[in-house]
Design an enzyme around this catalytic site. Structure first.
Site, PDB file in Angstrom:
ATOM      1  N   GLU A   1       7.569   1.137   5.130  1.00 37.35           N
ATOM      2  CA  GLU A   1       7.038   0.079   5.981  1.00 37.35           C
ATOM      3  C   GLU A   1       7.286  -1.250   5.278  1.00 37.35           C
ATOM      4  O   GLU A   1       7.098  -1.361   4.063  1.00 37.35           O
ATOM      5  CB  GLU A   1       5.527   0.289   6.184  1.00 37.35           C
ATOM      6  CG  GLU A   1       4.846  -0.782   7.021  1.00 37.35           C
ATOM      7  CD  GLU A   1       3.351  -0.522   7.218  1.00 37.35           C
ATOM      8  OE1 GLU A   1       2.754   0.234   6.432  1.00 37.35           O
ATOM      9  OE2 GLU A   1       2.785  -1.089   8.168  1.00 37.35           O
TER      10      GLU A   1
ATOM     11  N   HIS B   1       3.795   7.126   3.788  1.00 36.65           N
ATOM     12  CA  HIS B   1       4.749   6.030   3.637  1.00 36.65           C
ATOM     13  C   HIS B   1       4.319   5.091   2.525  1.00 36.65           C
ATOM     14  O   HIS B   1       3.181   5.131   2.075  1.00 36.65           O
ATOM     15  CB  HIS B   1       4.947   5.264   4.948  1.00 36.65           C
ATOM     16  CG  HIS B   1       3.743   4.525   5.468  1.00 36.65           C
ATOM     17  ND1 HIS B   1       2.831   5.087   6.342  1.00 36.65           N
ATOM     18  CD2 HIS B   1       3.299   3.260   5.253  1.00 36.65           C
ATOM     19  CE1 HIS B   1       1.894   4.195   6.643  1.00 36.65           C
ATOM     20  NE2 HIS B   1       2.142   3.080   5.987  1.00 36.65           N
TER      21      HIS B   1
ATOM     22  N   HIS C   1       0.823  -1.205   0.000  1.00 36.79           N
ATOM     23  CA  HIS C   1       0.000   0.000   0.000  1.00 36.79           C
ATOM     24  C   HIS C   1       0.858   1.257   0.000  1.00 36.79           C
ATOM     25  O   HIS C   1       2.026   1.228   0.341  1.00 36.79           O
ATOM     26  CB  HIS C   1      -0.984   0.043   1.177  1.00 36.79           C
ATOM     27  CG  HIS C   1      -0.347   0.025   2.536  1.00 36.79           C
ATOM     28  ND1 HIS C   1      -0.010  -1.123   3.195  1.00 36.79           N
ATOM     29  CD2 HIS C   1       0.014   1.036   3.361  1.00 36.79           C
ATOM     30  CE1 HIS C   1       0.523  -0.829   4.372  1.00 36.79           C
ATOM     31  NE2 HIS C   1       0.560   0.479   4.496  1.00 36.79           N
TER      32      HIS C   1
HETATM   33 CO    CO Z   1       1.098   1.262   6.309  1.00 39.65          CO
END
Ligand code: CO
Length: 134
Positions: free
Chosen positions: A130, A79, A7
């Site tokens: 991440e 992020h 994502h």
């Molecule tokens: Co995330």
């Protein structure tokens, strides 16, 4: 080591407006807002089929995205999340190469109930990264 893009997270000042923009203007499939009190955020998931956009709103006091929104009042990309098969091995390899893992350095359970960790943007070309174990 690095797998799919899972994502892209976008911090937004008003989650309802952002969700409506994606749903109505962009015609995207969006989830209901989900509270993640342990992360201090409220999330709307935008399903793109091959990946997701996560719209992040502030939840409660001391939310980790408050400072980000102070610097980016209109919102902004917060992020990116990449998938890895073995998070501990990925962390060890990154730390050996000079990357910094945020927080204690230990993995946490992320927004999808899977182990995650975050890499400091300084070594990642200005982008908070991440890693999620899948
Ligand atoms: Co995330």
């Amino acid at each position: 080591m690095l797998g799919r893009l899972n994502h892209v997270a976008i911090a937004v000042p008003d989650l309802g407006i952002a969700a409506a923009r994606y749903a109505e203007t962009l015609g995207a499939t969006v989830s209901e807002a989900v509270d993640l009190p342990e992360h201090g955020v409220q999330v709307v998931f935008v399903d793109l089929g091959n990946a997701k956009v996560e719209l992040l709103g502030v939840l409660g006091e001391g939310s980790p995205i408050e400072a980000f929104l102070a610097r980016h009042p209109a919102g902004g990309m917060h992020h990116v999340c990449y998938e890895v098969a073995d998070l501990a091995a990925a962390r060890d390899r990154l730390v050996r190469s000079g990357a910094r893992v945020l927080g204690s350095g230990e993995q946490k359970i992320g927004a999808h109930g899977k182990p995650v960790l975050f890499l400091h943007p300084a070594e990642m070309f200005g982008t908070l990264v991440e890693l999620e174990e899948v």
